[in-house]
Design an enzyme around this catalytic site. Structure first.
Site, PDB file in Angstrom:
ATOM      1  N   HIS A 134      68.431  22.553  37.541  1.00  0.00           N
ATOM      2  CA  HIS A 134      68.942  21.439  38.374  1.00  0.00           C
ATOM      3  C   HIS A 134      69.864  20.551  37.541  1.00  0.00           C
ATOM      4  O   HIS A 134      69.427  19.623  36.875  1.00  0.00           O
ATOM      5  CB  HIS A 134      67.740  20.633  38.897  1.00  0.00           C
ATOM      6  CG  HIS A 134      68.079  19.621  39.930  1.00  0.00           C
ATOM      7  ND1 HIS A 134      67.223  19.277  40.948  1.00  0.00           N
ATOM      8  CD2 HIS A 134      69.185  18.841  40.114  1.00  0.00           C
ATOM      9  CE1 HIS A 134      67.782  18.342  41.709  1.00  0.00           C
ATOM     10  NE2 HIS A 134      68.976  18.062  41.212  1.00  0.00           N
TER      11      HIS A 134
ATOM     12  N   HIS B 111      73.922  18.607  37.532  1.00  0.00           N
ATOM     13  CA  HIS B 111      75.146  18.277  38.274  1.00  0.00           C
ATOM     14  C   HIS B 111      76.317  18.362  37.298  1.00  0.00           C
ATOM     15  O   HIS B 111      76.401  17.570  36.366  1.00  0.00           O
ATOM     16  CB  HIS B 111      75.044  16.871  38.878  1.00  0.00           C
ATOM     17  CG  HIS B 111      73.956  16.761  39.909  1.00  0.00           C
ATOM     18  ND1 HIS B 111      74.177  17.035  41.246  1.00  0.00           N
ATOM     19  CD2 HIS B 111      72.648  16.448  39.812  1.00  0.00           C
ATOM     20  CE1 HIS B 111      73.034  16.875  41.922  1.00  0.00           C
ATOM     21  NE2 HIS B 111      72.098  16.522  41.068  1.00  0.00           N
ATOM     22  N   LEU B 112      77.201  19.322  37.523  1.00  0.00           N
ATOM     23  CA  LEU B 112      78.363  19.478  36.626  1.00  0.00           C
ATOM     24  C   LEU B 112      79.606  18.796  37.189  1.00  0.00           C
ATOM     25  O   LEU B 112      80.616  18.694  36.512  1.00  0.00           O
ATOM     26  CB  LEU B 112      78.635  20.958  36.348  1.00  0.00           C
ATOM     27  CG  LEU B 112      77.586  21.680  35.496  1.00  0.00           C
ATOM     28  CD1 LEU B 112      77.983  23.146  35.290  1.00  0.00           C
ATOM     29  CD2 LEU B 112      77.369  21.009  34.149  1.00  0.00           C
TER      30      LEU B 112
ATOM     31  N   ASP C   5      71.054  19.378  47.647  1.00  0.00           N
ATOM     32  CA  ASP C   5      70.637  18.296  46.750  1.00  0.00           C
ATOM     33  C   ASP C   5      71.614  17.125  46.717  1.00  0.00           C
ATOM     34  O   ASP C   5      72.835  17.297  46.709  1.00  0.00           O
ATOM     35  CB  ASP C   5      70.426  18.793  45.328  1.00  0.00           C
ATOM     36  CG  ASP C   5      69.848  17.679  44.470  1.00  0.00           C
ATOM     37  OD1 ASP C   5      68.729  17.260  44.771  1.00  0.00           O
ATOM     38  OD2 ASP C   5      70.549  17.196  43.563  1.00  0.00           O
TER      39      ASP C   5
ATOM     40  N   HIS D 101      65.660  18.707  48.323  1.00  0.00           N
ATOM     41  CA  HIS D 101      65.721  17.311  47.873  1.00  0.00           C
ATOM     42  C   HIS D 101      64.972  16.518  48.939  1.00  0.00           C
ATOM     43  O   HIS D 101      65.473  16.339  50.043  1.00  0.00           O
ATOM     44  CB  HIS D 101      67.202  16.907  47.760  1.00  0.00           C
ATOM     45  CG  HIS D 101      67.456  15.439  47.666  1.00  0.00           C
ATOM     46  ND1 HIS D 101      67.912  14.853  46.515  1.00  0.00           N
ATOM     47  CD2 HIS D 101      67.348  14.448  48.582  1.00  0.00           C
ATOM     48  CE1 HIS D 101      68.068  13.550  46.723  1.00  0.00           C
ATOM     49  NE2 HIS D 101      67.743  13.272  47.967  1.00  0.00           N
TER      50      HIS D 101
ATOM     51  N   ASN E 148      67.634   8.710  41.982  1.00  0.00           N
ATOM     52  CA  ASN E 148      67.049   9.103  43.263  1.00  0.00           C
ATOM     53  C   ASN E 148      66.383  10.472  43.132  1.00  0.00           C
ATOM     54  O   ASN E 148      67.065  11.424  42.813  1.00  0.00           O
ATOM     55  CB  ASN E 148      68.155   9.152  44.324  1.00  0.00           C
ATOM     56  CG  ASN E 148      67.616   9.383  45.713  1.00  0.00           C
ATOM     57  OD1 ASN E 148      66.442   9.134  45.971  1.00  0.00           O
ATOM     58  ND2 ASN E 148      68.447   9.886  46.589  1.00  0.00           N
TER      59      ASN E 148
ATOM     60  N   ASP F 241      67.874  17.310  36.315  1.00  0.00           N
ATOM     61  CA  ASP F 241      68.639  16.531  37.305  1.00  0.00           C
ATOM     62  C   ASP F 241      69.734  15.731  36.588  1.00  0.00           C
ATOM     63  O   ASP F 241      70.028  14.580  36.956  1.00  0.00           O
ATOM     64  CB  ASP F 241      67.739  15.615  38.141  1.00  0.00           C
ATOM     65  CG  ASP F 241      68.446  15.104  39.412  1.00  0.00           C
ATOM     66  OD1 ASP F 241      69.595  15.541  39.666  1.00  0.00           O
ATOM     67  OD2 ASP F 241      67.860  14.285  40.121  1.00  0.00           O
TER      68      ASP F 241
ATOM     69  N   HIS G 153      77.546   9.951  35.406  1.00  0.00           N
ATOM     70  CA  HIS G 153      78.403   9.048  36.174  1.00  0.00           C
ATOM     71  C   HIS G 153      79.345   8.322  35.229  1.00  0.00           C
ATOM     72  O   HIS G 153      79.084   8.246  34.027  1.00  0.00           O
ATOM     73  CB  HIS G 153      77.554   8.019  36.944  1.00  0.00           C
ATOM     74  CG  HIS G 153      76.803   8.609  38.101  1.00  0.00           C
ATOM     75  ND1 HIS G 153      77.432   9.102  39.223  1.00  0.00           N
ATOM     76  CD2 HIS G 153      75.481   8.803  38.300  1.00  0.00           C
ATOM     77  CE1 HIS G 153      76.518   9.560  40.061  1.00  0.00           C
ATOM     78  NE2 HIS G 153      75.332   9.396  39.530  1.00  0.00           N
TER      79      HIS G 153
END
Ligand code: DOR
Ligand code: ZN
Length: 423
Positions: free
Chosen positions: A55, A57-58, A147, A174, A273, A300, A304
Site C-alpha cells: 500500500h 502512493h507514488l 483507496d 479503504h 486518514n 500507506d 504531500h
C-alpha cells in the site's frame, strides 16, 4: 559477476551469501575470490528479505509535485523495500490498462524497486461504474482498490467482490463511512474535544469493516482491509476470521507508533486518514499483529507537498510520508520493546503481504530471490523528514529517536540502495 555479502547476521548466525543473477546460489563460508564479484562487507549488519509494501502512493501520473515513480521507488529502496504496490488515486485515476502500463514503464526506467500497480475498482474512483478489472489485470495490475475513497454502496462492493473473484484479484477496501466522518478531521475523543477539532468516530471505519466482512462471508470471496486503526475494527476481524471468513488486514507503522496526541499544536503532519487514534487502539492494533488478526504491515506512504500541509488543520491534506521510517518505527516499537521477534516482524513486512497480493519476494535460502536488505539494528538515530529521498517530507515522527537503520537494499541481485554512511 555476482554479489557476495560477507559476514552478515542471518537469524543469529554469521554467514556469507553469494548471489548470481537474481538468485542466492550459496550461503555459508565463501572463501575463494570470485572474479568480478561485487562484495558487501556486512559485519555487524543483519540480513533480511527486503520488505514488500502492499500500500504505497507514488502519485504519478498527475501529482508529480508530491512524488514521482522515480522518487517514490528510490524512497522505497532507502526504506529497505524491494517491492511496492501503488494505489490508483492518481490523475488520471489508474482505472484503465493504459495507466497501468504507463506506471510499469516508468518504474522500469526508474530501475529501483519493483512497482506493482493497483487498479481502481470504479471508474474515476467515483463508486458508480466498475472499472476494467480484467484488462487492467492483463496489463499487470495486481489488485483492485478505490483507496483514498470508500466504495460507498454495498451493492457496488458486492459486484466488485464478485468480479475480483472471477479474475482472481485481491480486493483492498479503504473502510470509511463518509456520513459518519462528516466534517471530522481527527479521531473523535478526548483530544478532539480538547483541541476543538471535529472528530471522526471509530465507527466510521468499523461499519465499513463490518460491511466488507458480511459481503465476503455471503459471497465466499476474500477481501483485504486497508490500514486498520481501531480496537473495535481489530475485534471485528478477529471474530470474522474465527468463523472462517476470508478476510485479511493490514495496519501501518503510524498506528503502531503514534496516537492522536501527535495532533497537539494542530500539527498537520499528524493528519492522516484513517486518523491516529488513542492508546487503547494502538495497543489493540499491536495485539492484533501479535496474534495474527492483522496479517501484515503496509506503509500507506502518502507523500504531500509543503503547501498541502502548511495550512490550517481543517484544510491540510491527509497522509504521512512513511516508507523511509517504516522499518525503524516497527523495529523500535515491536521488536526492541520486546513484543515480538525480528523474524515475526520480517514476516509481517515481507512474506505475508507478498503472499496476500501474490507477488515474488526475497527468501534467504539457496535458490531464493535475491531481494534483500541489510540493517543495522543497533544504530540509534533521530528521524529527520527533511532528509527523506521521497519528495514528501511530511512525517509526524520528526525528532523521534528510533533503532534500526537500513544500510543496503538489493533488488534482483543488484544493489539499489546504499546508505551514505557506508563506504
Ligand atoms: O491519509 C491518507 N492519505 N489516507 C488515504 O486513504 C489516502 C492517502 C493519500 O492518497 O494521500
Ligand atoms: Zn486508504
Amino acid at each position: 559477476m555476482g554479489l557476495c555479502i560477507k559476514n552478515a547476521n542471518i537469524l543469529g548466525k554469521k554467514a556469507d551469501v553469494l548471489i548470481e543473477g537474481d538468485r542466492i546460489v550459496a550461503i555459508g563460508k565463501i572463501d575463494e575470490y570470485i572474479d568480478g564479484c561485487g562484495v558487501i562487507q556486512a559485519d555487524g549488519l543483519t540480513l533480511l528479505p527486503a520488505f514488500v509494501d502492499m500500500h504505497t502512493h507514488l502519485r504519478e501520473p498527475g501529482f508529480e509535485g508530491k512524488e514521482t515513480i522515480a522518487t517514490g521507488s528510490m524512497a522505497a529502496v532507502a526504506g529497505g523495500y524491494a517491492s511496492v504496490c501503488c494505489m490508483p488515486n492518481t490523475k488520471p485515476v489508474t482505472d484503465n490498462p493504459y495507466i497501468v502500463k504507463y506506471i510499469i514503464d516508468r518504474a522500469k526506467e526508474a530501475d529501483k524497486a519493483r512497482v506493482y500497480p493497483i487498479g481502481a475498482i470504479s471508474v474515476g474512483l467515483k463508486g458508480e461504474t466498475m472499472a476494467e478489472m480484467g484488462k487492467m489485470k492483463s496489463a499487470g495490475a495486481v489488485a483492485m482498490s478505490d483507496d483514498g475513497q470508500p466504495v460507498t454502496t454495498a451493492q457496488m462492493m458486492r459486484l466488485a467482490l464478485e468480479y475480483a473473484k472471477d479474475f482472481n484479484l485481491l480486493l483492498i477496501s479503504h473502510c470509511e463511512d463518509k456520513g459518519l466522518v462528516g466534517e471530522g478531521v481527527m479521531n473523535e475523543g478526548y483530544n478532539s474535544t480538547r483541541f476543538g477539532l471535529k472528530g471522526i468516530p471509530s465507527a466510521a471505519e468499523d461499519v465499513m469493516i463490518a460491511r466488507e466482512i458480511i459481503l465476503a462471508e455471503m459471497l465466499g470471496t476474500r477481501v483485504h482491509i486497508a490500514h486498520v486503526s481501531t480496537a473495535s475494527g481489530v475485534q471485528l476481524i478477529r471474530e470474522a476470521k474465527a468463523r472462517g471468513v476470508k478476510v485479511t488486514a493490514e495496519t501501518c507503522p503510524h498506528y503502531i507508533a503514534g496516537t492522536d496526541d501527535l495532533v497537539a499544536g494542530y500539527n498537520t503532519m499528524a493528519k492522516v486518514n484513517p486518523p491516529l487514534r488513542e492508546e487503547k487502539d494502538r495497543q489493540a492494533v499491536i495485539a492484533g499483529l501479535a496474534d495474527g488478526t492483522i496479517d501484515c504491515i503496509a506503509t500507506d506512504h502518502a507523500p504531500h507537498t509543503k503547501e498541502d500541509k502548511n495550512c490550517e488543520f481543517n484544510f491540510a491534506a491527509n497522509g504521512i510520508s512513511g516508507i523511509e521510517t517504516a522499518f525503524a518505527l516497527c523495529y523500535t516499537y515491536l521488536v526492541d520493546s520486546g513484543i515480538m521477534s525480528l523474524d515475526k516482524l520480517s514476516g509481517l513486512m515481507t512474506k505475508t503481504p507478498a503472499e496476500i497480493v501474490g507477488i515474488p519476494y526475497g527468501q534467504i535460502e539457496v535458490g531464493g530471490l535475491a531481494d534483500l536488505t541489510l540493517v543495522d539494528l543497533d544504530a540509534k538515530y533521530t528521524i529527520d523528514g527533511s532528509k527523506f529521498y521521497s519528495k514528501g517530507k511530511n512525517t509526524p515522527f520528526d525528532g523521534f529517536v528510533v533503532k534500526g537503520k537500513v544500510k543496503y537494499t538489493v533488488v534482483g541481485g543488484k544493489i539499489k540502495y546504499q546508505s551514505e554512511d557506508v563506504q
